[in-house]
Scaffold this active site. Structure first.
Site, PDB file in Angstrom:
ATOM      1  N   GLY A 160       0.806  -1.209   0.000  1.00  0.00           N
ATOM      2  CA  GLY A 160       0.000   0.000   0.000  1.00  0.00           C
ATOM      3  C   GLY A 160       0.840   1.260   0.000  1.00  0.00           C
ATOM      4  O   GLY A 160       1.866   1.355  -0.680  1.00  0.00           O
ATOM      5  N   CYS A 161       0.421   2.235   0.794  1.00  0.00           N
ATOM      6  CA  CYS A 161       1.097   3.535   0.817  1.00  0.00           C
ATOM      7  C   CYS A 161       2.531   3.451   1.320  1.00  0.00           C
ATOM      8  O   CYS A 161       3.336   4.339   1.039  1.00  0.00           O
ATOM      9  CB  CYS A 161       0.304   4.511   1.692  1.00  0.00           C
ATOM     10  SG  CYS A 161      -1.322   4.945   1.032  1.00  0.00           S
ATOM     11  N   ALA A 162       2.884   2.388   2.038  1.00  0.00           N
ATOM     12  CA  ALA A 162       4.253   2.226   2.535  1.00  0.00           C
ATOM     13  C   ALA A 162       5.185   1.680   1.470  1.00  0.00           C
ATOM     14  O   ALA A 162       6.394   1.585   1.698  1.00  0.00           O
ATOM     15  CB  ALA A 162       4.265   1.299   3.750  1.00  0.00           C
TER      16      ALA A 162
END
Length: 358
Positions: A149-151
């Site tokens: 995801g965003c990481a």
């Protein structure tokens, strides 16, 4: 005082370049709010209260892989996947070529390709689909990664560092590509879905790394923190129509209360004190998340200016977004040490510490 127990410079991975790419279709936030009202106001009783999120996200424009009209009809898995594959392949090639050009590197010189993407399913994976267009060698090592995801931008950079150091002189191409718009849903009348329509856009970013090289900066170390019992904070649900966003309202307060100590512990393991960090380079998940990060990292309000600029121009593109910020920091003049950080599903926080090349 700086304390560094990481690798000596000669054994580190050099970051040679960072480059970004966006798809051709521009959506203004004003138009997004107008369209959302048309789609949801009559069917979602609380829309009038939620509508203000379009004005408070800090976003002005976003980029999409399809014209806006494409999103105004119900789409199933097949059409969503087709859109994801088309958009992700084009974005991959655009970002990767820009990064290779900036590094003075040919595609045939790349030993390992890492593809970070969590907004669609691709088998064969994206880097395999563009293999011929890019001109990669037949023996290039492929590492597709799903679920960060965003990481993903930060964790992908950490993975690229480890793989580069596995072989002396190895060149690694990292590409983070997300087509968040493929998950826009007309059928899901929830607060999380409506907030997602106000936040997310499409984009890609790429970086070239080489073990033992000087480059723009060298990677000192990396780390991750995963909080227990936080699976419900961020992620995807899956049903017969497609992916559905899981996006908890508690993300900003959770970040404010927990991220600072987690980053301190990661930096301790790397051997870097927070006072030695010239610039935190953060994933701007939204305006409230940026404010929470400034608070938890004891930064002055407004310090994360590049983060706000990227959010305003592109929205939250998930994994590539922090690399868009890093690109701006490098162009503006990176300080002696920068720490990239991003929050993602798990719920997790990733960090990579970089030291500017002398």
């Amino acid at each position: 005082m700086t304390r560094s127990t990481g690798l000596p410079r000669i054994d580190r991975t050099g970051l040679l370049s960072v480059a970004t790419a966006v798809p051709p279709h521009l959506l203004t936030q004003v138009d997004a709010a107008r369209i959302a009202r048309t789609l949801f106001a009559a069917r979602y009783p609380d829309f009038d209260r939620l509508e203000k999120v379009f004005a408070t996200t800090g976003i002005q424009t976003r980029h999409l892989i399809r014209p806006v009209d494409w999103y105004l009809e119900q789409r199933g898995w097949g059409e969503r996947t087709e859109g994801y594959l088309d958009g992700a392949c084009d974005l991959f090639v655009d970002a990767a070529r820009r990064a290779l050009d900036a590094a003075g590197c040919q595609a045939c010189e790349v030993d390992t390709v890492i593809t970070i993407s969590s907004t669609g399913i691709a088998t064969p994976s994206i880097e395999a689909r563009v293999h011929g267009r890019m001109g990669f060698r037949p023996d290039v090592q492929r590492v597709p990664v799903f679920g960060l995801g965003c990481a993903g931008g930060v964790q992908g950079l950490a993975l690229a560092d480890r793989l580069a150091r596995a072989a002396a002189g190895s060149t690694v191409l990292l590409v983070a590509v997300e087509v968040c718009s493929a998950a826009f849903r007309l059928d899901t009348l929830t607060k999380a879905n409506i907030v997602a329509t106000a936040l997310f856009g499409d984009g890609a970013a790429a970086a070239v790394l080489r073990s033992g090289a000087v480059g723009l900066a060298s990677i000192e170390g990396a780390g991750e923190h995963l909080w227990a019992d936080t699976l419900g904070i961020m992620g995807w649900s899956v049903d017969e129509v497609g992916l559905g966003v899981i996006f908890d309202r508690e993300i900003p307060p959770f970040a404010r209360d927990n991220v600072g100590p987690a980053i301190d512990e990661i930096l301790r393991r790397i051997g870097v004190e927070r006072s030695a960090v010239g610039r935190f380079v953060c994933h701007p998940g939204g305006a409230k998340v940026v404010q929470a990060l400034e608070a938890t990292l004891d930064l002055g309000q407004g310090t994360l200016d590049h983060e706000r600029a990227v959010l305003a121009a592109h929205g939250n593109m998930s994994a590539p977004t922090v690399l868009f910020v890093m690109d701006r920091v490098l162009k503006a003049g990176m300080p002696g040490r920068a720490v990239m950080t991003a929050l993602g599903p798990g719920f997790s926080c990733g960090c990579v510490s970089l030291e500017r090349a002398a």
